[in-house]
Design an enzyme around this catalytic site. Sequence first.
Site, PDB file in Angstrom:
ATOM      1  N   LYS A   1       0.992  -1.304   0.077  1.00 57.59           N
ATOM      2  CA  LYS A   1       0.134   0.102  -0.103  1.00 57.59           C
ATOM      3  C   LYS A   1       0.888   1.277   0.114  1.00 57.59           C
ATOM      4  CE  LYS A   1      -2.642   3.407   1.568  1.00 57.59           C
ATOM      5  NZ  LYS A   1      -1.707   4.313   1.516  1.00 57.59           N
TER       6      LYS A   1
ATOM      7  N   GLU B   1       7.203  -0.608  12.355  1.00 54.05           N
ATOM      8  CA  GLU B   1       8.294   0.387  12.216  1.00 54.05           C
ATOM      9  C   GLU B   1       7.649   1.639  12.318  1.00 54.05           C
ATOM     10  OE1 GLU B   1      11.557  -0.834  12.229  1.00 54.05           O
ATOM     11  OE2 GLU B   1      11.572  -2.642  11.186  1.00 54.05           O
TER      12      GLU B   1
ATOM     13  N   CYS C   1      12.252   8.624  10.517  1.00 50.71           N
ATOM     14  CA  CYS C   1      12.028   8.233  12.029  1.00 50.71           C
ATOM     15  C   CYS C   1      13.171   8.238  12.783  1.00 50.71           C
ATOM     16  CB  CYS C   1      11.720   6.775  11.664  1.00 50.71           C
ATOM     17  SG  CYS C   1      12.503   5.968  10.562  1.00 50.71           S
TER      18      CYS C   1
ATOM     19  N   GLU D   1       7.657  13.983  18.059  1.00 54.60           N
ATOM     20  CA  GLU D   1       8.302  13.846  16.709  1.00 54.60           C
ATOM     21  C   GLU D   1       7.921  14.877  15.962  1.00 54.60           C
ATOM     22  OE1 GLU D   1       7.129  10.575  14.011  1.00 54.60           O
ATOM     23  OE2 GLU D   1       9.368  10.055  13.798  1.00 54.60           O
TER      24      GLU D   1
END
Length: 504
Positions: free
Chosen positions: A192, A266, A305, A406
């Site tokens: 996807k 993840e 990340c 983040e």
Amino acid sequence: MSVTAQSSATGVPPFGADELDRPMLIGGSWVGAVGGEWIEVDSPGRRGLVIARVPRGQDADADRAVTAARAAYPAWAALHFKDRQKALLQIADALEAAAEELSVLTAWDTGNALRPQARPESQTLANLFRYFGGIAGEFKGAVLPAGDDQLQYTRREPLGVVAGILPWNSPLMIAGMKVPAALAAGNVIILKAAEAAPLTILRMAEIASEFLPDGVLNVLTGFGPEVGEALVQHRGVDKVSFTGSSKVGHHVAEAAGARLAHVSLELGGKSPNIVFPSAAAPEHIEATAVGVLTAMRFTRQGQSCTAGSRLFIHESVYEAFLEVLVAKVSALKVGDPLDEATDMGAIINQKQFDQVTSYIEDGRSQPGVRVVLDASKDIPAGLDGFYQGPTIFAQVDNSWRIAQEEIFGPVLVAIPWSDRDDVIRMANDSHYGLAAYIWSRDLNEALDTAHRIESGWVQVNQGGGQMIGQSYGGYKTSGIGREFSLEGALESFTQIKQINVKLD
Ligand code: NAD
């Protein structure tokens, strides 16, 4: 679907006006969505320019893809490993041959700059296909020494149909962690693609599918809550391998967990960079500053990340180190992702741009904060895109939002420290635990710190990206499971069957 030669650094968009529609790959056919709707794809470096349209996949499309994948699965799983290996190695060569085209398309699709970012990403993709092709024979079981009248052995069997859900920040690299690993183990896969950057994934699939039976690799496009959710919920999907935000990851784990599908995640990070005095000694300070700049992933606009976005500098070298770092970071050239001279390209879209801006405003408003680098308004002349230069805040408190959340943008926060136990406590005071970077020329100090940090991946005196074959994955809310490595592939894409035979 190949990108025309014109689409390189000349700035001519990758697809002509009559070839904007880029269909999905299901069961070997390139198709639009059952519902007939399309989503426009913009280029981050050129606001408002529609460079392609991709199908708006929905439940029915997920269903079609699962049916195609399930049909392809038994024959693919039954192959001798050398046949899967051959296909993966052929794909690696073909991707390598197309690396420049994929890099240019990455710059258009993601806004990541061609030289420092897009090229390494497409090269890593080819390398990952080669690595997992090379170890395709390692998905093997073990025999127990259980006496002469027993044959007790295990088989490492594939899981079946894998759904690989991708983010937009470095789609080719993340696909490279999932596709060849899953296929080498005998699974089939449905990717996807992220709605914000689907184009390189479609092109990668076009190249790879030349060497694969129909249905072994499928790609869906569309929105996460629609076609992504449909895949996660689908009973024909045996495993969900998700890379994306912790927020969506929580939901995906719940939904897949509810039907006991395999799942690996993840997710996000807020990784510490810890500078000890020895690494800021005159003979090391330059290299450490470059390493911290790299670890912060400024050349991916901080959209990583693993960005080392919390910088802990020992108080004895705090000002000296910041001065060198600021000089290096302010020399980065923000510009057109397609320009060879550009160090930092564009942020993915308006939503992300606004989010980064709001964190910068929040940081500025904190009492006692010092803005030691303010290049957020540095934008290249003559280009209208989501450009934002780097920002560095000093005298930050580890409890502030800009130190805890983040940001996923080019914003670094610098926090002073004096005591090793205390800096380790602060580094671990985060619900994330993806990466960490330790800068010290004292081995005992560096390794003591590395062992006490709660992160899945710690680097000492270097700040680059994942190295092929290493274990990669997060602690805490940064994820569950490992990818990138043989052990990651064994854990993520196989299950063990034990067989016990009574011999006469
Ligand atoms: P996101 O979570 O918004 O989206 C990721 C993918 O999930 C997209 O394809 C999206 O369409 C899909 N999705 C959204 N809702 C869904 C649903 N309900 N069901 C199924 N799929 C759904 O993340 P993003 O904004 O694309 O990427 C940025 C995030 O990804 C950051 O938090 C970053 O840290 C993380 N990330 C992690 C890693 C890693 O290796 N740990 C790597 C890259 C990015």
